[in-house]
Design a protein around this motif. Structure first.
Motif, short mmCIF file in Angstrom:
data_model
loop_
_atom_site.label_atom_id
_atom_site.label_comp_id
_atom_site.label_asym_id
_atom_site.label_seq_id
_atom_site.Cartn_x
_atom_site.Cartn_y
_atom_site.Cartn_z
N ASN A 6 -41.40 3.90 11.77
CA ASN A 6 -41.66 2.67 11.09
C ASN A 6 -42.69 1.54 11.58
N ASN A 7 -43.42 2.18 12.84
CA ASN A 7 -44.50 1.42 13.36
C ASN A 7 -44.15 0.06 13.70
N ILE A 8 -43.00 -0.20 14.26
CA ILE A 8 -42.48 -1.25 14.76
C ILE A 8 -42.90 -1.84 16.29
N THR A 9 -43.59 -2.97 16.24
CA THR A 9 -44.11 -3.26 17.42
C THR A 9 -43.14 -3.78 18.64
N LYS A 10 -43.66 -3.84 19.79
CA LYS A 10 -42.81 -4.26 20.80
C LYS A 10 -42.25 -5.61 20.48
N GLU A 11 -42.99 -6.54 20.08
CA GLU A 11 -42.57 -7.77 19.82
C GLU A 11 -41.31 -7.81 18.55
N GLU A 12 -41.76 -6.92 17.62
CA GLU A 12 -40.63 -6.73 16.48
C GLU A 12 -39.48 -5.93 17.09
N TYR A 13 -39.63 -5.10 17.95
CA TYR A 13 -38.38 -4.67 18.55
C TYR A 13 -37.61 -5.56 19.38
N ASN A 14 -38.30 -6.42 20.09
CA ASN A 14 -37.55 -7.46 20.73
C ASN A 14 -36.71 -8.37 20.00
N GLU A 15 -37.54 -8.76 18.78
CA GLU A 15 -36.71 -9.56 17.88
C GLU A 15 -35.48 -9.05 17.36
N LEU A 16 -35.72 -7.72 17.00
CA LEU A 16 -34.46 -6.70 16.57
C LEU A 16 -33.43 -6.97 17.69
N LEU A 17 -33.56 -6.77 18.80
CA LEU A 17 -32.53 -6.76 20.28
C LEU A 17 -31.87 -8.14 20.18
N ASN A 18 -32.81 -8.82 20.05
CA ASN A 18 -32.18 -10.53 20.01
C ASN A 18 -31.48 -10.94 19.03
N MET A 19 -31.74 -10.35 18.03
CA MET A 19 -30.93 -10.56 16.65
C MET A 19 -29.59 -9.93 16.81
N LEU A 20 -29.47 -8.65 17.08
CA LEU A 20 -28.40 -8.19 17.66
C LEU A 20 -27.48 -8.46 18.34
N GLU A 21 -28.14 -9.22 19.31
CA GLU A 21 -27.18 -9.78 20.49
C GLU A 21 -26.56 -11.14 19.96
N ILE A 54 -24.47 -9.36 5.71
CA ILE A 54 -25.50 -9.72 4.91
C ILE A 54 -26.79 -10.67 5.86
N HIS A 55 -26.40 -11.21 6.89
CA HIS A 55 -27.27 -11.94 7.71
C HIS A 55 -27.98 -10.69 8.33
N PHE A 56 -27.38 -9.77 8.73
CA PHE A 56 -28.39 -8.58 9.39
C PHE A 56 -29.39 -8.11 8.43
N ALA A 57 -28.76 -8.03 7.36
CA ALA A 57 -29.65 -7.24 6.34
C ALA A 57 -31.06 -8.31 5.98
N GLY A 58 -30.70 -9.47 5.93
CA GLY A 58 -31.49 -10.50 5.43
C GLY A 58 -32.81 -10.63 6.83
N MET A 59 -32.25 -10.65 7.70
CA MET A 59 -32.78 -10.79 9.00
C MET A 59 -33.80 -9.68 9.59
N LEU A 60 -33.31 -8.50 9.20
CA LEU A 60 -33.80 -7.04 9.40
C LEU A 60 -35.33 -6.97 9.19
N ASN A 61 -36.03 -6.72 9.96
CA ASN A 61 -37.70 -6.31 9.61
C ASN A 61 -37.71 -5.73 8.47
N GLU A 62 -38.50 -5.86 7.53
CA GLU A 62 -38.65 -5.40 6.19
C GLU A 62 -39.08 -3.96 6.21
N LYS A 63 -39.56 -3.37 7.45
CA LYS A 63 -40.00 -1.97 7.47
C LYS A 63 -38.90 -1.27 7.69
N LEU A 64 -37.65 -1.95 8.00
CA LEU A 64 -36.59 -1.10 8.42
C LEU A 64 -35.36 -1.11 7.30
N ASN A 65 -34.51 -0.01 7.16
CA ASN A 65 -33.42 0.22 6.16
C ASN A 65 -32.06 -0.39 6.95
N PRO A 66 -31.38 -1.21 6.35
CA PRO A 66 -30.19 -1.84 7.13
C PRO A 66 -29.14 -0.42 7.27
N ASN A 67 -29.04 0.40 6.22
CA ASN A 67 -27.86 1.29 6.23
C ASN A 67 -28.52 2.65 7.52
#
Length: 98
Positions: free
Chosen positions: A15-30, A52-65
């Motif tokens: 899904n071509n997630i950038t390093k910055e987007e990956y770091n945002e994902l990890l911070n959100m998960l934490e 719901i918060h997870f799905a709403g904040m997840l990068n739009e390139k990624l599927n929550p499930n």
């Protein structure tokens, strides 16, 4: 490298997630995991709002499930991912009954 053993990394690459987007994902998960632990200590039983918060904040390139499955397979935040999976399963069962 067998990418099937690393489903999270596979999704990140596909899904071509950038390093910055990956770091945002990890911070959100934490942050979500901390909220989950706090809510669990307070006696909460339903974690739908966190999902719901997870799905709403997840990068739009990624599927929550897909993300939940990948995180679960790789062992990231196992208790939180188990709760998310339970909420999804319960929702599916409820919608079949209607």
């Amino acid at each position: 490298m067998d990418m099937e053993q690393y489903p999270l990394i596979k999704l990140i690459i596909e899904n071509n997630i950038t390093k910055e987007e990956y770091n945002e994902l990890l911070n959100m998960l934490e942050m979500l995991n901390e909220s989950y632990e706090s809510q669990k200590e307070e006696g909460f039983m339903d974690f739908t709002s966190l999902l719901i918060h997870f799905a709403g904040m997840l990068n739009e390139k990624l599927n929550p499930n897909q993300m939940i499955c990948a995180l679960k397979k790789e062992g990231y935040y196992p208790s939180l991912m188990d709760e998310f999976a339970k909420v999804i399963k319960r929702d599916r069962e409820d919608s079949k009954r209607r």
